[in-house]
Design a protein around this motif. Sequence first.
Motif, mmCIF file in Angstrom:
data_model
loop_
_atom_site.group_PDB
_atom_site.id
_atom_site.type_symbol
_atom_site.label_atom_id
_atom_site.label_comp_id
_atom_site.label_asym_id
_atom_site.label_seq_id
_atom_site.Cartn_x
_atom_site.Cartn_y
_atom_site.Cartn_z
ATOM 1 N N ALA A 47 0.180 -1.013 0.272
ATOM 2 C CA ALA A 47 -0.528 -0.206 -0.110
ATOM 3 C C ALA A 47 1.093 1.346 -0.080
ATOM 4 O O ALA A 47 2.531 1.294 0.218
ATOM 5 N N LEU A 48 0.351 2.635 -0.514
ATOM 6 C CA LEU A 48 1.132 3.508 -0.360
ATOM 7 C C LEU A 48 0.964 4.155 0.656
ATOM 8 O O LEU A 48 0.213 4.902 1.521
ATOM 9 N N VAL A 49 2.224 4.172 2.210
ATOM 10 C CA VAL A 49 2.223 4.706 3.140
ATOM 11 C C VAL A 49 3.586 5.700 3.022
ATOM 12 O O VAL A 49 4.351 5.967 2.853
ATOM 13 N N PRO A 50 2.801 7.519 3.031
ATOM 14 C CA PRO A 50 3.008 8.320 2.452
ATOM 15 C C PRO A 50 5.103 8.818 3.716
ATOM 16 O O PRO A 50 5.738 8.560 2.581
ATOM 17 N N SER A 51 4.372 7.739 5.239
ATOM 18 C CA SER A 51 6.161 8.215 5.475
ATOM 19 C C SER A 51 6.965 7.393 5.715
ATOM 20 O O SER A 51 7.670 8.191 5.367
ATOM 21 N N TYR A 61 7.806 2.052 -6.010
ATOM 22 C CA TYR A 61 7.040 0.890 -6.477
ATOM 23 C C TYR A 61 5.536 0.728 -5.571
ATOM 24 O O TYR A 61 4.261 -0.226 -5.987
ATOM 25 N N PRO A 62 5.124 1.534 -4.429
ATOM 26 C CA PRO A 62 3.520 1.786 -3.668
ATOM 27 C C PRO A 62 2.726 2.077 -5.156
ATOM 28 O O PRO A 62 1.566 1.935 -4.590
ATOM 29 N N PHE A 63 3.152 3.075 -5.461
ATOM 30 C CA PHE A 63 2.759 4.154 -6.295
ATOM 31 C C PHE A 63 2.088 3.483 -7.413
ATOM 32 O O PHE A 63 1.017 3.719 -7.772
ATOM 33 N N LEU A 64 2.570 2.610 -7.904
ATOM 34 C CA LEU A 64 2.074 1.852 -8.480
ATOM 35 C C LEU A 64 1.230 0.430 -7.876
ATOM 36 O O LEU A 64 0.195 -0.085 -8.403
ATOM 37 N N THR A 65 1.624 -0.169 -6.792
ATOM 38 C CA THR A 65 0.214 -1.734 -6.230
ATOM 39 C C THR A 65 -0.166 -1.117 -5.579
ATOM 40 O O THR A 65 -1.141 -1.487 -5.191
ATOM 41 N N HIS A 66 -0.061 0.178 -4.739
ATOM 42 C CA HIS A 66 -1.254 0.622 -4.254
ATOM 43 C C HIS A 66 -2.711 0.091 -4.833
ATOM 44 O O HIS A 66 -4.070 -0.215 -4.536
ATOM 45 N N MET A 67 -2.737 0.207 -6.244
ATOM 46 C CA MET A 67 -4.343 0.821 -6.528
ATOM 47 C C MET A 67 -5.202 -0.757 -6.657
ATOM 48 O O MET A 67 -6.189 -1.391 -7.803
ATOM 49 N N TRP A 68 -3.631 -1.851 -6.516
ATOM 50 C CA TRP A 68 -4.504 -3.226 -6.683
ATOM 51 C C TRP A 68 -4.435 -4.126 -5.043
ATOM 52 O O TRP A 68 -5.503 -5.031 -5.338
ATOM 53 N N TYR A 103 -4.636 4.149 -17.035
ATOM 54 C CA TYR A 103 -5.451 3.380 -16.422
ATOM 55 C C TYR A 103 -4.385 3.302 -14.587
ATOM 56 O O TYR A 103 -4.614 3.623 -13.362
ATOM 57 N N LEU A 104 -2.920 2.996 -15.249
ATOM 58 C CA LEU A 104 -1.939 2.928 -14.618
ATOM 59 C C LEU A 104 -1.487 3.924 -14.039
ATOM 60 O O LEU A 104 -1.332 4.310 -13.704
ATOM 61 N N LEU A 105 -1.422 5.394 -15.187
ATOM 62 C CA LEU A 105 -1.271 6.045 -14.961
ATOM 63 C C LEU A 105 -2.062 7.170 -14.391
ATOM 64 O O LEU A 105 -1.529 7.945 -13.392
ATOM 65 N N GLY A 106 -3.216 6.517 -14.262
ATOM 66 C CA GLY A 106 -3.664 7.542 -14.063
ATOM 67 C C GLY A 106 -4.388 7.201 -12.160
ATOM 68 O O GLY A 106 -4.203 8.173 -11.728
ATOM 69 N N GLY A 107 -4.100 5.929 -11.796
ATOM 70 C CA GLY A 107 -3.875 5.530 -10.278
ATOM 71 C C GLY A 107 -2.104 5.970 -9.515
ATOM 72 O O GLY A 107 -1.835 6.380 -8.790
ATOM 73 N N ILE A 108 -1.066 5.922 -10.348
ATOM 74 C CA ILE A 108 0.152 6.832 -10.178
ATOM 75 C C ILE A 108 -0.285 8.179 -9.539
ATOM 76 O O ILE A 108 0.571 8.866 -8.787
ATOM 77 N N ALA A 109 -0.707 8.541 -10.871
ATOM 78 C CA ALA A 109 -0.852 10.232 -10.785
ATOM 79 C C ALA A 109 -1.968 10.552 -9.016
ATOM 80 O O ALA A 109 -1.458 11.376 -8.416
ATOM 81 N N LEU A 126 -5.020 2.630 0.072
ATOM 82 C CA LEU A 126 -5.153 1.448 -1.347
ATOM 83 C C LEU A 126 -6.321 1.801 -1.892
ATOM 84 O O LEU A 126 -7.336 2.256 -1.573
ATOM 85 N N GLY A 127 -6.163 0.859 -3.109
ATOM 86 C CA GLY A 127 -7.307 1.072 -3.294
ATOM 87 C C GLY A 127 -7.125 1.491 -4.909
ATOM 88 O O GLY A 127 -6.808 2.546 -5.480
ATOM 89 N N ALA A 128 -7.943 0.645 -5.667
ATOM 90 C CA ALA A 128 -8.208 1.112 -7.050
ATOM 91 C C ALA A 128 -9.163 2.784 -7.310
ATOM 92 O O ALA A 128 -8.883 2.995 -8.691
ATOM 93 N N SER A 129 -9.573 3.487 -6.526
ATOM 94 C CA SER A 129 -10.465 4.365 -6.943
ATOM 95 C C SER A 129 -9.646 5.485 -7.446
ATOM 96 O O SER A 129 -10.341 6.674 -8.109
ATOM 97 N N GLY A 130 -8.338 6.009 -7.120
ATOM 98 C CA GLY A 130 -8.349 6.803 -7.566
ATOM 99 C C GLY A 130 -7.863 6.662 -9.145
ATOM 100 O O GLY A 130 -7.824 7.655 -10.333
ATOM 101 N N ALA A 131 -7.328 5.623 -9.790
ATOM 102 C CA ALA A 131 -7.308 5.156 -11.092
ATOM 103 C C ALA A 131 -8.812 4.942 -11.917
ATOM 104 O O ALA A 131 -8.970 5.405 -12.884
ATOM 105 N N ILE A 132 -9.419 4.387 -11.399
ATOM 106 C CA ILE A 132 -11.159 4.750 -11.086
ATOM 107 C C ILE A 132 -11.723 5.717 -12.136
ATOM 108 O O ILE A 132 -11.839 6.945 -13.079
#
Length: 231
Positions: A47-51, A61-68, A103-109, A126-132
Amino acid sequence: MIPIRDTIRSRSFPFVNWTIIILNSLVFFYQFNLNSSQLDAFVQTFALVPSQITSNPMSWYPFLTHMWLHGSLMHIIGNMWVLLIFGDNVEDRLGSVRYLVFYLLGGIAAGLLEYFFSAGSDVPALGASGAIAAVMGAYLIFYPRAKVVTFVPIFFFGWFVRISSFVFIGLWFLLQLFSGVTSLGAAASTQVSGVAWWAHVGGFLFGLLMAKPFCLGKCQRQEYADEHYPW
């Protein structure tokens, strides 16, 4: 408001959209079968843990994996349902390969903007909602006159109404933006509500701005087929 379906029929089978839905479901099934300590380690890793990223900028890599990853059954059902409604038409317009990259770049953004507003947070996003959200932004650009059949619950009753995609998605975005702004007083946007509002905003803005450039002048036009249903 609960979206039920849109009124635009896809002209081709949305292979990538269904693949994304299946992969998200498989990852959630894997999460569901982990014990609590394993699940915590899995989330902390992917997941994307900012700290964690702030302390170790090489952990990109969490910028890519968090969306799954998803936090609950209702979380993944809600996300995949919205993707099912809007994703097929965006894939139809962009083409499968470009849709996957989009889709992937949208999730990263989405992850990048969430990180920008919560760099010191220990709360996993975490979650796909950003990419969606990026898909919804593109849908608004491509199909502003489409209709979204929506269930509107009022007390013990409810009505099915057709709302233009411009109104439905526009109101959704304004809610995300308002919630994100009001969350700025907290240490992190996920701290108060458990929702990564800025990820939604970031993904949507990416979709809004990048939908046309992704077409590169080659996207096929699609008619607005407003099919007639009894409800």
